[in-house]
Design an enzyme around this catalytic site. Structure first.
Site, mmCIF file in Angstrom:
data_model
loop_
_atom_site.group_PDB
_atom_site.id
_atom_site.type_symbol
_atom_site.label_atom_id
_atom_site.label_comp_id
_atom_site.label_asym_id
_atom_site.label_seq_id
_atom_site.Cartn_x
_atom_site.Cartn_y
_atom_site.Cartn_z
ATOM 1 N N CYS A 80 55.179 83.117 7.960
ATOM 2 C CA CYS A 80 55.661 83.320 9.323
ATOM 3 C C CYS A 80 54.482 83.294 10.294
ATOM 4 O O CYS A 80 53.450 83.958 10.049
ATOM 5 C CB CYS A 80 56.390 84.653 9.398
ATOM 6 S SG CYS A 80 56.844 85.187 11.062
ATOM 7 N N HIS A 128 78.398 80.546 10.805
ATOM 8 C CA HIS A 128 77.453 80.631 9.688
ATOM 9 C C HIS A 128 76.022 80.325 10.097
ATOM 10 O O HIS A 128 75.171 80.067 9.245
ATOM 11 C CB HIS A 128 77.889 79.680 8.560
ATOM 12 C CG HIS A 128 79.209 80.050 7.967
ATOM 13 N ND1 HIS A 128 80.028 79.137 7.347
ATOM 14 C CD2 HIS A 128 79.860 81.242 7.900
ATOM 15 C CE1 HIS A 128 81.122 79.749 6.929
ATOM 16 N NE2 HIS A 128 81.052 81.027 7.257
ATOM 17 N N CYS A 170 62.418 85.193 10.079
ATOM 18 C CA CYS A 170 61.511 85.862 9.146
ATOM 19 C C CYS A 170 62.175 87.124 8.647
ATOM 20 O O CYS A 170 62.597 87.971 9.439
ATOM 21 C CB CYS A 170 60.185 86.182 9.836
ATOM 22 S SG CYS A 170 59.050 87.122 8.776
ATOM 23 N N SER A 199 88.703 71.835 7.607
ATOM 24 C CA SER A 199 88.381 72.966 6.731
ATOM 25 C C SER A 199 89.470 73.128 5.684
ATOM 26 O O SER A 199 90.659 73.114 6.010
ATOM 27 C CB SER A 199 88.256 74.262 7.538
ATOM 28 O OG SER A 199 88.030 75.365 6.667
ATOM 29 N N VAL A 210 76.706 74.181 10.058
ATOM 30 C CA VAL A 210 75.367 74.627 10.443
ATOM 31 C C VAL A 210 74.507 73.463 10.926
ATOM 32 O O VAL A 210 73.293 73.582 11.028
ATOM 33 C CB VAL A 210 74.676 75.338 9.258
ATOM 34 C CG1 VAL A 210 75.416 76.613 8.880
ATOM 35 C CG2 VAL A 210 74.554 74.419 8.037
#
Length: 289
Positions: free
Chosen positions: A190, A131, A139, A232, A115
């Site tokens: 937000c 991911h 939000c 991985s 990420v």
């Protein structure tokens, strides 16, 4: 019957195995699947490998984030401290090698479980972030997607005196901080709806990867000339299922990882060595071939 994979270990550095891996890649239509082990050389620890933060840190779960306002507040305080280290991380030789393979026309698809955005920073294109990405927020009330950097500036304005130092940042972007320093942190709402809560646009532990994203990855594997897994452990099904699909379809699988993985018995070529050394060598062997 599954063939015993060709393997190479750091101690033996068998050039024949690296040649076998290069042979898979040189045929093109490679789908690359990367994990946290590819980013450790950039200063971002993995969960289960040599830097294994799961041994010391319980990651935020989706259920806790949704149901526990205190846990959510704790996550954002830690994430506020940890984000600059993620933002300032730079691609390493492994990321550069993957981008080189893509520019050479050998990579037909790039899936990452990471990420951190480092593939894109290295010049890779059309990266499917399985991911999600820490560089965005979403939000949970209105669905607005916003820039994480903008949120960080808003948090800095709201917390001018909140500045604890963190020695270690976890793969999900938050930092280890003692609970007693978290009470002074102020979270913001937000900007689109004025409510929230805000969530990093990533898949937390216990959260389901969106089905359309999974289907797009399966489609890549089904079209692939080979699947190349990099960094991985394949411990969780999120990535391991693509190895299982490749095996079922007869798509050859190459794997480069430091240490054993759940998929070792399922792959055709396995290289147990640091990615920062193997991947530039792989690029050279493909170019020379």
């Amino acid at each position: 019957m599954t063939a015993v994979p060709t393997a190479v270990h750091p101690a033996t550095d068998d050039p024949g195995s690296l040649d076998a891996l290069a042979g898979l890649v040189a045929d093109g239509d490679v789908v690359v699947l990367t994990g946290a082990g590819l980013s450790t050389d950039s200063g971002i620890p993995d969960y289960r490998g040599a830097t294994g933060s799961l041994r010391r840190h319980t990651p935020m779960t989706y259920q806790t984030f949704l149901r526990d306002p205190r846990g959510r507040h704790r996550y954002w305080a830690r994430s506020y401290v940890g984000w600059p280290q993620i933002r300032e991380a730079r691609p390493n030789a492994g990321h550069a090698a993957v981008a080189d393979l893509q520019r050479a026309g050998l990579v037909g698809g790039l899936i990452t479980q990471n990420v951190d955005g480092l593939h894109q920073a290295a010049g890779a294109r059309d990266v499917l972030e399985l991911h999600g990405g820490l560089d965005r927020t979403i939000c949970l009330a209105c669905g607005d997607v916003a820039d994480r950097g903008a949120l960080h500036e808003r948090l800095r304005a709201a917390n001018p005196h909140f500045g604890p130092h963190a020695d270690e940042v976890n793969p999900d972007g938050d930092a280890e901080l003692p609970d007693e320093v978290l009470d002074g942190f102020v979270m913001v709402d937000c900007t689109a709806c004025g409510r929230g809560p805000l969530k990093p646009d990533v898949v937390f532990f216990g959260e389901t990867v969106p089905r359309d994203r999974v289907d797009a990855c399966f489609a890549m594997v089904e079209r692939a000339g080979c699947l190349l897994v990099l960094g991985s452990s394949l411990t969780v099904m999120s990535g391991y299922r693509f190895v299982l699909r490749a095996e079922k379809l007869g798509v050859p699988v190459g794997l480069v990882n430091l240490g054993p993985t759940r998929g070792d018995a399922k792959v055709d070529v396995r290289v147990d060595a640091p990615l920062g050394a193997v991947l530039p060598d792989l690029v050279r062997r493909v170019a020379d071939g």
